[in-house]
Design a protein around this motif. Structure first.
Motif, mmCIF file in Angstrom:
data_model
loop_
_atom_site.group_PDB
_atom_site.id
_atom_site.type_symbol
_atom_site.label_atom_id
_atom_site.label_comp_id
_atom_site.label_asym_id
_atom_site.label_seq_id
_atom_site.Cartn_x
_atom_site.Cartn_y
_atom_site.Cartn_z
ATOM 1 N N GLY A 1 -8.517 -50.465 64.086
ATOM 2 C CA GLY A 1 -7.514 -49.624 63.437
ATOM 3 C C GLY A 1 -7.677 -49.586 61.932
ATOM 4 O O GLY A 1 -7.571 -48.515 61.311
ATOM 5 N N THR A 2 -7.939 -50.738 61.341
ATOM 6 C CA THR A 2 -8.143 -50.804 59.888
ATOM 7 C C THR A 2 -9.389 -50.027 59.499
ATOM 8 O O THR A 2 -9.378 -49.251 58.542
ATOM 9 C CB THR A 2 -8.243 -52.274 59.424
ATOM 10 O OG1 THR A 2 -7.035 -52.946 59.776
ATOM 11 C CG2 THR A 2 -8.485 -52.373 57.933
ATOM 12 N N ARG A 3 -10.467 -50.227 60.254
ATOM 13 C CA ARG A 3 -11.708 -49.502 59.980
ATOM 14 C C ARG A 3 -11.475 -48.005 60.052
ATOM 15 O O ARG A 3 -11.840 -47.253 59.137
ATOM 16 C CB ARG A 3 -12.809 -49.910 60.963
ATOM 17 C CG ARG A 3 -14.140 -49.208 60.681
ATOM 18 C CD ARG A 3 -15.176 -49.404 61.782
ATOM 19 N NE ARG A 3 -14.777 -48.646 62.970
ATOM 20 C CZ ARG A 3 -14.434 -49.183 64.135
ATOM 21 N NH1 ARG A 3 -14.443 -50.482 64.303
ATOM 22 N NH2 ARG A 3 -14.081 -48.422 65.154
ATOM 23 N N ALA A 4 -10.845 -47.553 61.115
ATOM 24 C CA ALA A 4 -10.613 -46.119 61.299
ATOM 25 C C ALA A 4 -9.755 -45.541 60.180
ATOM 26 O O ALA A 4 -10.026 -44.450 59.673
ATOM 27 C CB ALA A 4 -9.962 -45.866 62.656
ATOM 28 N N SER A 5 -8.743 -46.283 59.771
ATOM 29 C CA SER A 5 -7.843 -45.824 58.705
ATOM 30 C C SER A 5 -8.575 -45.695 57.375
ATOM 31 O O SER A 5 -8.418 -44.692 56.660
ATOM 32 C CB SER A 5 -6.668 -46.796 58.583
ATOM 33 O OG SER A 5 -5.844 -46.449 57.513
ATOM 34 N N ILE A 6 -9.368 -46.694 57.028
ATOM 35 C CA ILE A 6 -10.107 -46.663 55.765
ATOM 36 C C ILE A 6 -11.104 -45.510 55.761
ATOM 37 O O ILE A 6 -11.194 -44.755 54.788
ATOM 38 C CB ILE A 6 -10.821 -48.008 55.512
ATOM 39 C CG1 ILE A 6 -9.789 -49.100 55.203
ATOM 40 C CG2 ILE A 6 -11.843 -47.893 54.385
ATOM 41 C CD1 ILE A 6 -10.361 -50.510 55.171
ATOM 42 N N PRO B 1 -16.848 -40.059 58.574
ATOM 43 C CA PRO B 1 -16.712 -40.203 60.029
ATOM 44 C C PRO B 1 -16.882 -41.648 60.476
ATOM 45 O O PRO B 1 -17.644 -42.404 59.881
ATOM 46 C CB PRO B 1 -17.840 -39.325 60.592
ATOM 47 C CG PRO B 1 -18.766 -39.063 59.467
ATOM 48 C CD PRO B 1 -18.013 -39.268 58.191
ATOM 49 N N ASP B 2 -16.157 -42.008 61.514
ATOM 50 C CA ASP B 2 -16.251 -43.354 62.076
ATOM 51 C C ASP B 2 -17.341 -43.331 63.138
ATOM 52 O O ASP B 2 -17.084 -43.297 64.332
ATOM 53 C CB ASP B 2 -14.899 -43.766 62.665
ATOM 54 C CG ASP B 2 -14.860 -45.227 63.074
ATOM 55 O OD1 ASP B 2 -15.882 -45.924 62.922
ATOM 56 O OD2 ASP B 2 -13.797 -45.665 63.552
ATOM 57 N N ASP B 3 -18.588 -43.363 62.650
ATOM 58 C CA ASP B 3 -19.744 -43.258 63.545
ATOM 59 C C ASP B 3 -20.335 -44.614 63.916
ATOM 60 O O ASP B 3 -21.400 -44.691 64.525
ATOM 61 C CB ASP B 3 -20.813 -42.366 62.918
ATOM 62 C CG ASP B 3 -21.340 -42.903 61.592
ATOM 63 O OD1 ASP B 3 -20.987 -44.043 61.197
ATOM 64 O OD2 ASP B 3 -22.119 -42.179 60.929
ATOM 65 N N GLY B 4 -19.653 -45.691 63.515
ATOM 66 C CA GLY B 4 -20.122 -47.032 63.843
ATOM 67 C C GLY B 4 -21.108 -47.608 62.850
ATOM 68 O O GLY B 4 -21.538 -48.749 63.009
#
Length: 146
Positions: A108-113, A120-123
């Motif tokens: 959740g923190t990663r996605a929010s930042i 994009p949250d591509d990992g």
């Protein structure tokens, strides 16, 4: 009064080799004079406390020293060495730095930042040091340039 976003990365180490110590010094110093951006603690419970614990420093004593002495970074390192009897346990410093580099924020923190930064949250960005850098840079941009 100006509120300053700290831009020294947790991945930065000073001459003692302790990562995040320069950032902790900057944040605590800014807070001591009322200039730290309101989104940041002078000494929080994450990396800040990890560094204090890793170096065996008392939180209150550290913050009181910063507030009373307003040391330069080099003076702070000298104070740390004085508290530690003139040298640091290099194995403990390595363990602390490894813990800082290895810390991973929750999803959740990663996605929010990443969302706030427009990335994009591509990992490809998972480590907290780089995510925190992105967060700092976005906060700086929003506060000062947008």
């Amino acid at each position: 009064m100006s509120q300053i976003v700290p831009l020294i990365s947790s991945g930065v180490a000073g001459p003692l080799g302790v990562q995040h110590l320069p950032r902790l010094w900057q944040k605590a110093s800014l807070e001591a004079v009322g200039k730290l951006h309101s989104d940041y603690p002078g000494a929080g419970q994450g990396y800040d406390q990890m560094v204090l614990d890793g170096l065996g420093l008392d939180r209150t004593e550290f913050l009181d020293y910063i507030k009373a002495s307003k040391p330069t970074y080099v003076q702070l390192e000298g104070w740390v060495l004085e508290k530690k009897g003139g040298s640091l346990d290099q194995a403990a410093v390595k363990q602390l730095n490894d813990a800082i580099n290895g810390y991973i924020h929750d999803d959740g923190t990663r996605a929010s930042i990443l969302a706030a930064a427009g990335r994009p949250d591509d990992g490809s960005v998972k480590d907290a040091v780089n995510l925190n850098n992105l967060d700092d840079w976005q906060t700086f941009y929003t506060a000062e340039l947008a």
